[in-house]
Design a protein around this motif. Sequence first.
Motif, mmCIF file in Angstrom:
data_model
loop_
_atom_site.group_PDB
_atom_site.id
_atom_site.type_symbol
_atom_site.label_atom_id
_atom_site.label_comp_id
_atom_site.label_asym_id
_atom_site.label_seq_id
_atom_site.Cartn_x
_atom_site.Cartn_y
_atom_site.Cartn_z
ATOM 1 N N VAL A 1 -14.852 4.676 9.399
ATOM 2 C CA VAL A 1 -13.407 4.439 9.384
ATOM 3 C C VAL A 1 -12.778 4.974 8.102
ATOM 4 O O VAL A 1 -13.367 4.891 7.025
ATOM 5 N N GLU A 2 -11.564 5.511 8.209
ATOM 6 C CA GLU A 2 -10.850 6.023 7.031
ATOM 7 C C GLU A 2 -10.026 4.915 6.387
ATOM 8 O O GLU A 2 -9.363 4.161 7.079
ATOM 9 N N ILE A 3 -10.074 4.844 5.072
ATOM 10 C CA ILE A 3 -9.183 3.919 4.365
ATOM 11 C C ILE A 3 -8.426 4.702 3.292
ATOM 12 O O ILE A 3 -8.947 4.955 2.209
ATOM 13 N N GLU B 1 -7.991 -3.358 12.931
ATOM 14 C CA GLU B 1 -9.164 -4.203 13.065
ATOM 15 C C GLU B 1 -10.405 -3.412 12.642
ATOM 16 O O GLU B 1 -11.306 -3.951 12.018
ATOM 17 N N ASP B 2 -10.396 -2.117 12.974
ATOM 18 C CA ASP B 2 -11.522 -1.251 12.623
ATOM 19 C C ASP B 2 -11.744 -1.182 11.126
ATOM 20 O O ASP B 2 -12.867 -1.236 10.647
ATOM 21 N N GLN B 3 -10.628 -1.033 10.387
ATOM 22 C CA GLN B 3 -10.746 -0.939 8.927
ATOM 23 C C GLN B 3 -11.299 -2.233 8.357
ATOM 24 O O GLN B 3 -12.145 -2.226 7.467
ATOM 25 N N PHE C 1 -13.091 -4.520 9.929
ATOM 26 C CA PHE C 1 -14.493 -4.699 10.315
ATOM 27 C C PHE C 1 -15.420 -3.826 9.474
ATOM 28 O O PHE C 1 -16.511 -4.249 9.077
ATOM 29 N N LYS D 1 -7.747 -10.612 17.244
ATOM 30 C CA LYS D 1 -8.384 -10.916 15.971
ATOM 31 C C LYS D 1 -7.517 -10.432 14.812
ATOM 32 O O LYS D 1 -7.362 -11.107 13.805
ATOM 33 N N ARG E 1 -19.247 -7.470 15.596
ATOM 34 C CA ARG E 1 -17.909 -7.126 16.106
ATOM 35 C C ARG E 1 -17.452 -8.230 17.035
ATOM 36 O O ARG E 1 -18.158 -8.612 17.949
#
Lengths: 481, 253
Positions: free
Chosen positions: B88-90, A428-430, A432, A3, B50
């Motif tokens: 999640v970290e950005i 992908e985590d960021q 999503f 993805k 997801r």
Amino acid sequence: MSKDNQILEEFTSKEYEHGWSVNYEADEAPAGLNEDIIRWISSKKEEPEWLLEWRLKAFRTWLDMKEPEWANVKYPKVDLQALKYYSAPKQKNKPKSLDEVDPELLQIYERLGISLNEQKKLQGIAVDAVLDSVSVGTTFKESLSKLGIIFCSFSEAVQEHPELVQKYLGSVVPISDNYYAALNSAVFSDGSFCYIPKGVRCPMELSTYFRINAANTGQFERTLIVAEEGSYVSYLEGCTAPQRDENQLHAAVVEIYAEKNSEVKYSTVQNWFPGDKDGKGGIYNFVTKRGICAGDYSKISWTQVETGSAVTWKYPSCILKGDYSVGEFYSVAVTNNYQQADTGTKMIHIGKNTKSRIVSKGISAGYSQNSYRGQVQVMKRAVNSRNFSQCDSLLMGDKCGAHTFPYIDIQNSSAKVEHEATTSKIGEDQIFYCNQRGIDTEDAVALIVNGYAKEVLNQLPMEFAVEAQKLLALTLEGSVG
Amino acid sequence: MLTIKNLHASIEGNEILRGINLEVKAGEVHAIMGPNGSGKSTLASVLAGREEYEISEGEVIFQGKDLLEMAPEERAREGVFLAFQYPVEIPGVSTTNFLRTAVNQVREYRGKEALDAVKFLSVMKEKMKLVEIDQKLLSRSLNEGFSGGEKKRNEIFQMAMLEPTLSILDETDSGLDIDALRIVSSGVNKLKTPQTATIVVTHYQRLLDYIVPDYVHVLYNGKIVKSGSKELALELEEKGYDWIKEEAESASV
């Protein structure tokens, strides 16, 4: 395809938006490169004898030089004999002020979002607009001259202030410096000249906007900035070019001379046509930019946002000659599709207690290759000098490359040199996580990339920073996946 | 509000959810409990969209619309919120900036005008009180260097800002000390309205002392094997999951 890659791909397949060109009658040199062409250019510009001699000397030096091959880029060689070295829009009379400039030419800049009309102009920025080989107009010249600031096209400076040009031209980048600098010295056609007198703080941003319009021409401009003792100037440079199938050459030279206690901030947002999705066309950007902190306590700061060009070869550098002088380099270089960039900086510490800081953020997407190449040199006399370098790479997708080539040469044991490097991927985590909050993927990537580049973008003047943010998003549009 | 019918989902060929049925009505709080690996977090992820999970069978209807047809961002804009187990970290993106982008995209979808900086800040100030979150935290890079408690509080703060219809809390209690647990749950309780619903995914009964569920479901081996009132949670706390496993296995033989 995972993805990640799919999103990346969609995100990077955005078209170049400044790809149009305009037909105007041009005054062009015949194709080819030889002493006659150089004489032709020089006489066209009604240059003094010393400058012609300087050009010819550069040309003869260049003849003995070889095109450098050490950079991590691959491209078909440019046939320099097939290029035209001078192309200028025909104007009936030489315009004395902006009011006399052909409205059609002004429109080219309007279309790029750069108004040369002083009334309409955003406050606080004076512009010198360079189209192909010549400057078409400079704004706010008069109000600046009241402060003793000279801001004009290079050609004009040669006519009006020959003593200054002669004193500083080639003082930072000598003609024999490198292949492209020598070529530029021989054939340069125009550019910007800026002189800030002693103790003057330039009240507005000065900027040059380069536009290549004509086909089969090279753009060889020359910028010279001189900051006298205790002065300050912030200088901006922007560039675009039409979309053409063939590659075009842009080989500029920028020289900055900073006297005692002066500060020069040079910001570039480079958006030359990068070639299409398949790597066809695009600008070759082979540029020499260098500044010298000649006086004590002087400071030169380079900030660049590089999004365009098919091939980039560029190392804005600082020679820290004065004691306590400071050099800075902040860079975001984005490559997408088949772009290649080999960019970085050189910090040469000569004076005592000199300091340099390098922050380089590379972003690679598509099939592109992005290299950071940097040199930190501490000479024997440079007691207590310091350097901090940080080189980060962000990869989008699995077909691109990021490379780091740091060179460190220390000849004084009191020096403190730090180098940090990281490589990361947009996860992908960021994406999503952003999606789950209602942010679509394109905006998510823009957000993440801008966050990553924030430290550099913060160095840009406000309006430029907003532009740069948008440009980053546009350049990477269609690249996530 | 939410109807899940015979939902099957797998990842890399392994079937994790094997026929989930669940009905959630407005105003209700449902707790999903179960031993490790039973599919609790998978259910939360599948509902949020997801994409690494493959849905092989079943349907999910959210407010009359086919949820599984929607992209994750559409689900969010329709009012589905997931509080992440691992936020999640950005780097370089502040929570404020992140949320402003999110809130305005959601508002645009819902046909409301974007909030300008001033309005946004005043809404933010008001919601900050709910989870006792400090503004300094919100101007730092999203989740970067946050403690476990700060991350979870930030999740609930985001929930408050986005005003979802259905909130799914995925193990929001994990990594929280008692004080943080109290603050986070009281935030969730204050956000509850007769028009909204909450699904709480948790291992432990302890969270349910604070967020009191109307229904408790036990997930085992990808199926809901037992449903009951909040007393079921207490029973699980006391007796563990083994008796459920045994019951489930003898039933399937």
